[in-house]
Design an enzyme around this catalytic site. Structure first.
Site, PDB file in Angstrom:
ATOM      1  N   CYS A  36      27.444  42.304  11.981  1.00  0.00           N
ATOM      2  CA  CYS A  36      28.710  42.092  12.546  1.00  0.00           C
ATOM      3  C   CYS A  36      29.842  42.161  11.358  1.00  0.00           C
ATOM      4  O   CYS A  36      29.671  41.343  10.548  1.00  0.00           O
ATOM      5  CB  CYS A  36      28.653  40.671  13.203  1.00  0.00           C
ATOM      6  SG  CYS A  36      30.174  40.157  13.672  1.00  0.00           S
ATOM      7  N   CYS A  39      32.431  39.321  11.117  1.00  0.00           N
ATOM      8  CA  CYS A  39      31.771  37.999  10.941  1.00  0.00           C
ATOM      9  C   CYS A  39      31.705  38.122   9.240  1.00  0.00           C
ATOM     10  O   CYS A  39      32.069  37.127   8.713  1.00  0.00           O
ATOM     11  CB  CYS A  39      30.199  38.159  11.235  1.00  0.00           C
ATOM     12  SG  CYS A  39      29.971  37.918  12.870  1.00  0.00           S
TER      13      CYS A  39
END
Length: 112
Positions: A36, A39
């Site tokens: 991600c 993230c």
């Protein structure tokens, strides 16, 4: 086993209850994944907040791929999702990366 990166502790399905639900401080949980991108962008933001707000807020992260039980229990469908837990209950949910200032504004009521 919990590991810590710059004030942000990693938790697992096995220790989520003890580390998060049992915490005396409010806990911001970042549901994350290695693949991600947003993230990763959030990592330094949360590390800075963890350092500044250590007396009022604990920050942990949990990998959604390695910890499906907790991810499903709280209905997390996207990463990054941040949930704030107070006294064992989720009190706020924030989906998506944010700049530090905006995230702190959204956390104001939790930190008050």
């Amino acid at each position: 086993m919990t590991t810590s990166t710059q004030g942000v502790t990693e938790v697992t399905d096995a220790d989520f209850a003890a580390e998060v639900l049992g915490s005396e401080l409010p806990v911001l949980v970042k549901f994350t994944a290695v693949w991600c991108g947003p993230c990763r962008q959030l990592k330094p933001v949360l590390a800075a907040i963890a350092a500044e707000e250590a007396a009022r807020l604990r920050i942990v992260e949990i990998d959604v791929d390695r910890n499906p039980e907790t991810t499903v229990r709280y209905g997390v469908l996207a990463t990054p999702t941040m949930m704030v837990f107070r006294a064992g209950e989720p009190v706020k949910s924030i989906v998506g990366a944010r700049p530090k200032r905006r995230l702190l504004e959204e956390l104001e009521d939790v930190l008050a």
